[in-house]
Design a protein around this motif. Structure first.
Motif, PDB file in Angstrom:
ATOM      1  N   THR A 149       0.834  -1.204   0.000  1.00 32.05           N
ATOM      2  CA  THR A 149       0.000   0.000   0.000  1.00 32.05           C
ATOM      3  C   THR A 149       0.868   1.253   0.000  1.00 32.05           C
ATOM      4  N   VAL A 175      -9.573  -0.761  -6.405  1.00 33.82           N
ATOM      5  CA  VAL A 175      -8.347  -0.828  -5.608  1.00 33.82           C
ATOM      6  C   VAL A 175      -8.192  -2.222  -5.005  1.00 33.82           C
ATOM      7  N   GLY A 198      -2.916  -4.845  -0.410  1.00 36.40           N
ATOM      8  CA  GLY A 198      -2.834  -5.364   0.955  1.00 36.40           C
ATOM      9  C   GLY A 198      -2.138  -6.701   1.075  1.00 36.40           C
ATOM     10  N   THR A 234      -1.321  -0.523   6.986  1.00 36.57           N
ATOM     11  CA  THR A 234      -2.029  -0.866   5.751  1.00 36.57           C
ATOM     12  C   THR A 234      -3.329  -0.079   5.641  1.00 36.57           C
ATOM     13  N   GLU A 235      -4.067  -0.041   6.733  1.00 37.92           N
ATOM     14  CA  GLU A 235      -5.334   0.691   6.726  1.00 37.92           C
ATOM     15  C   GLU A 235      -5.115   2.175   6.475  1.00 37.92           C
ATOM     16  N   LEU A 287      -4.253   2.678   2.828  1.00 33.14           N
ATOM     17  CA  LEU A 287      -5.413   2.414   1.985  1.00 33.14           C
ATOM     18  C   LEU A 287      -6.383   3.593   2.025  1.00 33.14           C
ATOM     19  N   ILE A 318     -13.390  -1.164  -3.568  1.00 39.91           N
ATOM     20  CA  ILE A 318     -12.332  -1.829  -2.811  1.00 39.91           C
ATOM     21  C   ILE A 318     -12.511  -3.340  -2.907  1.00 39.91           C
ATOM     22  N   TYR A 364     -10.984  -3.992   5.659  1.00 39.71           N
ATOM     23  CA  TYR A 364     -11.493  -3.568   4.352  1.00 39.71           C
ATOM     24  C   TYR A 364     -12.928  -3.059   4.464  1.00 39.71           C
TER      25      TYR A 364
END
Length: 213
Positions: A81, A102, A105, A118-119, A122, A138, A154
């Motif tokens: 990411t 997208v 991850g 990661t979050e 994103l 997503i 997610y």
């Protein structure tokens, strides 16, 4: 007594139907439905780039055929990411995007990147795409982690940022040797199945967006 009971049941059913009709669909909640962009872009890592398959066998190419419109493949094998953010301007935002799918991850998980990082990355990608006036889809994935729920991550990003979520995209693919080119990548049949799972929701989103223009 019986008539009164029937009236109460009928009223309850009518209330449920009314609530269902008035409740906004997941497509209506997507940000930038009225986007004036023109491009559909698949932005991601090797799963988007099509690692393990020949040119034209990647899921964006298959998706293009299913949707009847061009889908730009902006996938880069090995992307996390964080590295994806470094190329988002050139590979996505500069291409007049309307819908950006997208899919990121997996490499974060493989490299042990904290899920909070990661979050955060994103969300940054989503906000950059929204800032360019495009809709975001997503792709959700399930990774075998005992300490972090990627599925919930997610879902949280999609809900908070008003994106369309396609959950658990690889369900039944990576556990089926006949759909894989190696341990972590689909083959042409696997990519076709990915495209089919993405096509339906994307088609409905584009139809909803067309009506909003």
């Amino acid at each position: 007594m019986w008539n009164k009971r029937n009236q109460l049941i009928a009223a309850a059913v009518a209330a449920v139907i009314a609530a269902w009709l008035l409740w906004p669909s997941r497509y209506a909640r997507v940000a930038n439905l009225g986007s004036h962009g023109s491009s559909v872009i698949a932005f991601g890592d090797s799963l988007t780039a099509g690692y393990g398959a020949q040119q034209g066998e990647d899921y964006p190419s298959k998706l293009s055929s299913l949707l009847g419109t061009s889908v730009i493949n902006a996938g880069a094998s090995g992307d996390t990411t964080e590295s994806a953010l470094t190329r988002i301007d050139n590979d996505v935002l500069s291409r007049n995007p309307r819908v950006v799918i997208v899919g990121l991850g997996g490499n974060d998980f493989l490299q042990g990147v904290p899920i909070a990082t990661t979050e955060r990355n994103l969300r940054s990608a989503v906000r950059a795409i929204h800032g360019a006036g495009a809709m975001v889809v997503i792709l959700g994935f399930r990774f075998p982690s005992l300490g972090a729920s990627y599925e919930k991550m997610y879902a949280s990003v999609a809900s908070d940022e008003r994106c369309l979520l396609i959950p658990d995209l690889l369900d039944g693919i990576l556990s089926n040797p006949s759909l894989k080119s190696d341990e972590i990548h689909p083959n042409v049949r696997g990519y076709q199945l990915m495209a089919e799972r993405v096509a339906g929701p994307c088609r409905k989103l584009i139809r909803k967006a067309d009506a909003a223009r």
